[in-house]
Design an enzyme around this catalytic site. Structure first.
Site, PDB file in Angstrom:
ATOM      1  N   SER A 114       0.832  -1.208   0.000  1.00  0.00           N
ATOM      2  CA  SER A 114       0.000   0.000   0.000  1.00  0.00           C
ATOM      3  C   SER A 114       0.858   1.246   0.000  1.00  0.00           C
ATOM      4  O   SER A 114       0.495   2.249  -0.613  1.00  0.00           O
ATOM      5  CB  SER A 114      -0.860   0.055   1.271  1.00  0.00           C
ATOM      6  OG  SER A 114      -1.724  -1.025   1.329  1.00  0.00           O
ATOM      7  N   HIS A 135      -2.302  -3.288  -6.591  1.00  0.00           N
ATOM      8  CA  HIS A 135      -2.803  -2.848  -5.284  1.00  0.00           C
ATOM      9  C   HIS A 135      -4.305  -3.074  -5.200  1.00  0.00           C
ATOM     10  O   HIS A 135      -5.096  -2.294  -5.743  1.00  0.00           O
ATOM     11  CB  HIS A 135      -2.453  -1.357  -5.056  1.00  0.00           C
ATOM     12  CG  HIS A 135      -2.839  -0.870  -3.698  1.00  0.00           C
ATOM     13  ND1 HIS A 135      -3.537   0.294  -3.485  1.00  0.00           N
ATOM     14  CD2 HIS A 135      -2.639  -1.419  -2.471  1.00  0.00           C
ATOM     15  CE1 HIS A 135      -3.742   0.447  -2.186  1.00  0.00           C
ATOM     16  NE2 HIS A 135      -3.210  -0.576  -1.556  1.00  0.00           N
ATOM     17  N   GLU A 147      -5.328  -1.110  -8.460  1.00  0.00           N
ATOM     18  CA  GLU A 147      -4.403  -0.162  -9.080  1.00  0.00           C
ATOM     19  C   GLU A 147      -3.227  -0.952  -9.647  1.00  0.00           C
ATOM     20  O   GLU A 147      -2.601  -1.742  -8.922  1.00  0.00           O
ATOM     21  CB  GLU A 147      -3.913   0.858  -8.041  1.00  0.00           C
ATOM     22  CG  GLU A 147      -5.009   1.821  -7.606  1.00  0.00           C
ATOM     23  CD  GLU A 147      -4.607   2.698  -6.424  1.00  0.00           C
ATOM     24  OE1 GLU A 147      -5.058   3.845  -6.360  1.00  0.00           O
ATOM     25  OE2 GLU A 147      -3.848   2.235  -5.540  1.00  0.00           O
ATOM     26  N   ASN A 185      -5.137   6.130  -2.095  1.00  0.00           N
ATOM     27  CA  ASN A 185      -4.669   6.476  -0.750  1.00  0.00           C
ATOM     28  C   ASN A 185      -4.050   7.868  -0.690  1.00  0.00           C
ATOM     29  O   ASN A 185      -4.089   8.533   0.346  1.00  0.00           O
ATOM     30  CB  ASN A 185      -3.693   5.424  -0.224  1.00  0.00           C
ATOM     31  CG  ASN A 185      -4.434   4.176   0.223  1.00  0.00           C
ATOM     32  OD1 ASN A 185      -5.647   4.198   0.404  1.00  0.00           O
ATOM     33  ND2 ASN A 185      -3.719   3.078   0.385  1.00  0.00           N
TER      34      ASN A 185
HETATM   35  N1  LIG Z   1      -5.201  -4.520   5.025  1.00  0.00           N
HETATM   36  C1  LIG Z   1      -5.447  -3.633   4.087  1.00  0.00           C
HETATM   37  O1  LIG Z   1      -6.370  -2.823   4.166  1.00  0.00           O
HETATM   38  C2  LIG Z   1      -4.573  -3.587   2.857  1.00  0.00           C
HETATM   39  C3  LIG Z   1      -5.100  -3.057   1.674  1.00  0.00           C
HETATM   40  C4  LIG Z   1      -4.313  -3.055   0.513  1.00  0.00           C
HETATM   41  C5  LIG Z   1      -3.027  -3.548   0.575  1.00  0.00           C
HETATM   42  N2  LIG Z   1      -2.530  -4.047   1.743  1.00  0.00           N
HETATM   43  C6  LIG Z   1      -1.156  -4.574   1.739  1.00  0.00           C
HETATM   44  O2  LIG Z   1      -1.220  -5.992   1.629  1.00  0.00           O
HETATM   45  C7  LIG Z   1      -0.102  -6.581   2.298  1.00  0.00           C
HETATM   46  C8  LIG Z   1      -0.623  -7.572   3.331  1.00  0.00           C
HETATM   47  O3  LIG Z   1      -1.463  -6.901   4.230  1.00  0.00           O
HETATM   48  P1  LIG Z   1      -2.537  -7.664   5.144  1.00  0.00           P
HETATM   49  O4  LIG Z   1      -3.452  -6.641   5.683  1.00  0.00           O
HETATM   50  O5  LIG Z   1      -3.073  -8.836   4.387  1.00  0.00           O
HETATM   51  O6  LIG Z   1      -1.577  -8.185   6.322  1.00  0.00           O
HETATM   52  P2  LIG Z   1      -1.766  -9.472   7.253  1.00  0.00           P
HETATM   53  O7  LIG Z   1      -0.912  -9.226   8.435  1.00  0.00           O
HETATM   54  O8  LIG Z   1      -3.216  -9.787   7.432  1.00  0.00           O
HETATM   55  O9  LIG Z   1      -1.140 -10.650   6.373  1.00  0.00           O
HETATM   56  C9  LIG Z   1       0.232 -10.784   6.096  1.00  0.00           C
HETATM   57  C10 LIG Z   1       0.515 -12.282   6.058  1.00  0.00           C
HETATM   58  O10 LIG Z   1       1.790 -12.497   5.497  1.00  0.00           O
HETATM   59  C11 LIG Z   1       2.383 -13.565   6.198  1.00  0.00           C
HETATM   60  N3  LIG Z   1       3.824 -13.474   5.978  1.00  0.00           N
HETATM   61  C12 LIG Z   1       4.729 -12.708   6.608  1.00  0.00           C
HETATM   62  N4  LIG Z   1       5.950 -12.899   6.043  1.00  0.00           N
HETATM   63  C13 LIG Z   1       5.787 -13.788   5.063  1.00  0.00           C
HETATM   64  C14 LIG Z   1       6.649 -14.372   4.103  1.00  0.00           C
HETATM   65  N5  LIG Z   1       7.938 -14.074   4.054  1.00  0.00           N
HETATM   66  N6  LIG Z   1       6.104 -15.233   3.199  1.00  0.00           N
HETATM   67  C15 LIG Z   1       4.790 -15.526   3.230  1.00  0.00           C
HETATM   68  N7  LIG Z   1       3.938 -15.004   4.130  1.00  0.00           N
HETATM   69  C16 LIG Z   1       4.444 -14.150   5.009  1.00  0.00           C
HETATM   70  C17 LIG Z   1       1.954 -13.415   7.631  1.00  0.00           C
HETATM   71  O11 LIG Z   1       2.026 -14.653   8.317  1.00  0.00           O
HETATM   72  C18 LIG Z   1       0.520 -12.920   7.456  1.00  0.00           C
HETATM   73  O12 LIG Z   1      -0.424 -13.988   7.456  1.00  0.00           O
HETATM   74  C19 LIG Z   1       0.703  -5.419   2.886  1.00  0.00           C
HETATM   75  O13 LIG Z   1       1.724  -5.074   1.993  1.00  0.00           O
HETATM   76  C20 LIG Z   1      -0.337  -4.310   2.982  1.00  0.00           C
HETATM   77  O14 LIG Z   1       0.222  -3.020   2.933  1.00  0.00           O
HETATM   78  C21 LIG Z   1      -3.280  -4.109   2.871  1.00  0.00           C
END
Ligand SMILES: NC(=O)c1ccc[n+]([C@@H]2O[C@H](COP(=O)([O-])OP(=O)(O)OC[C@H]3O[C@@H](n4cnc5c(N)ncnc54)[C@H](O)[C@@H]3O)[C@@H](O)[C@H]2O)c1
Length: 278
Positions: A114, A135, A147, A185
């Site tokens: 993000s 994204h 995106e 964002n």
């Molecule tokens: N939550 C949101 O609103 C949102 C929206 C758009 C983008 N994002 C982006 O998406 C990504 C994930 O966010 P999220 O909210 O799903 O986080 P989350 O914490 O729910 O999930 C992340 C997952 O990745 C796993 N993980 C960590 N290191 C790892 C690795 N090396 N290999 C495989 N898995 C691994 C963790 O165990 C966890 O389950 C981030 O980059 C975040 O910025 C989040």
């Protein structure tokens, strides 16, 4: 397709890919976390069956196309990998450097970051032309936009592959360059921060603020409800990242939100934020 990280976003992205007919290999750090993600995907597909949006056979076939692993090397056969691990630059750099060694030279590598720079993530590889941003928005299965982020060295081909993939996953893709906050964002985060600051300036309650924006600006959901849904911690983290890059005061998280985050008032997921949830 490979999906690295099956948390909130990765599981949703994997679900979309399975529904679009792709074979998906999902990587988590432990098999328990992988199984938990499979359970969530099964739950959401089951709800679609109940609502008559999906047949039970198609649900079973979709779940049958999901393979789980804790070993990134099992993503070797992927044409595209979407990375959705924790939002930490070092973890993503390590993941992309490893992916580069594993997948075919012409496979596209996409990050769902993000707030980090896609260009910086791409620089962890010696083939940055095949790295792009995809994204998705939370919850990925429901939010229509993706995106498609063109990093400094992304090839036209990689961008177009990601764009077509977004379409095949049922999303409405929009191409943009790799700038802090991309499109949505960049606008939404300072806007939500303004709403929180105006709570105190205009001396209105969260309910009144939400009513004002819903009925005066046509928002489908008020800003306090939205920040609670996103997660106060997630919003503060994204605000800090944008502020660090752009140095615009409106990007900085309002102290009220930082205090809420520090107190564990994280919104819907913690049961309390601007509102209380059972
Ligand atoms: N939550 C949101 O609103 C949102 C929206 C758009 C983008 N994002 C982006 O998406 C990504 C994930 O966010 P999220 O909210 O799903 O986080 P989350 O914490 O729910 O999930 C992340 C997952 O990745 C796993 N993980 C960590 N290191 C790892 C690795 N090396 N290999 C495989 N898995 C691994 C963790 O165990 C966890 O389950 C981030 O980059 C975040 O910025 C989040």
């Amino acid at each position: 397709m490979g999906v690295a990280g099956l948390g909130a976003m990765g599981a949703g992205i994997a679900q979309l890919a399975l529904e679009a007919g792709f074979d998906v290999v999902g990587r988590e750090v432990t098999s328990e976390l992988g199984e938990a993600a499979r359970g969530r995907i099964g739950h959401f597909l089951g709800r679609k069956v109940e609502k008559g949006q999906l047949s039970a056979e198609d649900r079973d076939a979709a779940l049958g196309r999901l393979e789980l692993t804790t070993d990134l090397a099992h993503l070797a056969r992927s044409d595209v990998v979407i990375e959705a691990i924790v939002e930490e630059l070092d973890a993503k750099l390590e993941c992309f450097a490893e992916l580069e060694r594993i997948v075919r030279p012409d496979a596209v590598l996409a990050t769902n970051t993000s707030a980090l720079s896609v260009t910086e993530i791409a620089a962890a590889t010696s083939t940055p032309e095949r790295v792009v941003g995809m994204h998705f928005f939370n919850p990925a299965p429901l939010m229509p936009l993706v995106e498609i982020v063109r990093a400094e060295l992304s090839s036209e081909e990689a961008v177009e592959t990601a764009y077509r993939l977004g379409e095949r996953m049922g999303k409405t893709p929009v191409r943009c360059h790799d700038t802090p906050g991309f499109v949505v964002n960049r606008i939404l985060i300072p806007l939500l921060n303004d709403c929180v600051r105006a709570l105190d300036e205009a001396r209105v309650t969260p309910e009144e603020m939400d009513t004002a924006l819903r009925h005066g600006a046509g928002w489908p959901m008020g800003p306090c409800t939205l920040v609670d849904l996103v997660g106060i911690d997630v919003h503060v983290h994204a605000s800090e990242a944008l502020y660090e890059k752009l140095r615009e005061p409106r990007m900085a998280p309002p102290p009220r939100l930082v205090a809420m985050r520090n107190a564990g008032l994280l919104g819907r997921k913690s049961g309390r934020g601007f509102y209380s949830y059972d």
